[in-house]
Design a protein around this motif. Structure first.
Motif: not given
Length: 329
Positions: A133-159
């Protein structure tokens, strides 16, 4: 001799065997670990079935996550002592470094002393999900406050890990799951919105939530037909990070949506973070800080004893779990 989980043919959970194998002393740069807990991932089921990104030579071991006590140190290893409580980062190659056994040898550079307040079960349930999750959201996507993110398979451990990390940086989380059965639990874990894709019109619900602004980041392990409503809900310049292919149906390429919105569709495997020392170290700092402060706390769906590894794999493939499956020794 030590017990290890192995398989001599590919197939369902019943091909798994517990066998006694010799585990040599650690070589230079290696640590031998007395394992106390194992984390289960869908990758192990794929490996067991012969559909993983690696092809094992049979008989084969398997496993990406383990936690335990340092039992022996190889030449040149510093920073660890006999008896330290440690966990392992997922190996780049599960074929070369399987970790599901009582006693394992592992490269010291991928071993971590986990926070004192973390149990072995929690430690074994942490690294694959949070690194992914870190690699995708922080390292690659640079997710920050104010962004909207869709997380599918949300009940999995990674979700669930992705929900925690997105909330930690202040993003708005849209969790997508198949049915409303897990809706309350996902909201309790921090999702701002939950969409049941098998019971609601996914595209319409995403439009209602994201509005004209759109979603900048999508984090998906499924693929298949949902690509079209997911990309339709995205904002211009958005990024969709694909880290799996769980759907048995073909994945359409939404050409005109991608062109008109200038979208990035990015394939991703956690190995790119693990194999890069600088990116790996940054991830470890972020995750260890979250585990130490309690802002990241792994959700454990169910714990099985080592002797019930077949039942644990059956449960893994049932898709009934909410969070991580752990096996204890």
């Amino acid at each position: 001799m030590a017990r290890s989980i192995r398989f001599h043919e590919t197939g369902g959970p019943d091909v798994l065997r517990i066998e006694d194998i010799a585990v040599a002393a650690p070589g230079p740069g290696e640590i031998r670990i007395q394992v106390k807990a194992l984390g289960l991932n869908r990758a192990e089921a794929l490996m067991r079935r012969g559909t993983y990104i690696e092809t094992p030579a049979l008989p084969s071991g398997l496993g990406l996550e383990a936690a335990g006590l340092v039992e022996a140190l190889g030449d040149g290893v510093t920073g660890f002592a006999i008896g330290d409580a440690v966990s392992v980062l997922p190996p780049v190659s599960m074929v070369r470094c399987p970790v599901h056994g009582e006693l394992i040898r592992f490269p010291a550079e991928f071993v971590v002393k986990h926070p004192p307040g973390l149990s072995f079960a929690q430690a074994a349930a942490s690294w694959m999900q949070y690194l992914t999750a870190y690699g995708a959201l922080i390292d690659i996507a640079k997710l920050t406050a104010g962004d909207i993110v869709i997380i599918t398979a949300a009940s999995s451990s990674v979700g669930l890990a992705a929900i925690e990390i997105a909330r930690q940086v202040g993003a708005t989380v849209i969790a997508v799951t198949r049915t409303v059965r897990k809706q309350a639990a996902l909201l309790a874990e921090g999702a701002h919105h939950v969409v049941a894709s098998a019971e609601e019109d996914l595209g319409e619900r995403l439009r209602q939530i994201a509005g004209t602004r759109g979603v900048r980041v999508v984090f998906d392990p499924i693929g298949g037909p949902i690509f079209e409503p997911l990309t339709a809900a995205m904002a211009p310049g958005g990024i969709l990070i694909e880290y799996g292919g769980l759907s048995p149906e073909p994945t359409p390429f939404p050409l005109f949506t991608v062109l008109s919105k200038r979208l990035t569709l990015r394939g991703y495997l956690v190995h790119e973070i693990i194999a890069d020392a600088a990116r790996r170290d940054a991830a470890k700092v972020f995750i260890l800080d979250g585990l130490s402060t309690g802002t990241l706390r792994p959700v454990i769906a169910k714990v099985f004893p080592f002797e019930e590894i077949v039942a644990a794999h059956r449960y893994l493939e049932s898709n009934e779990q909410f969070g991580k499956i752990v096996v204890t020794l």
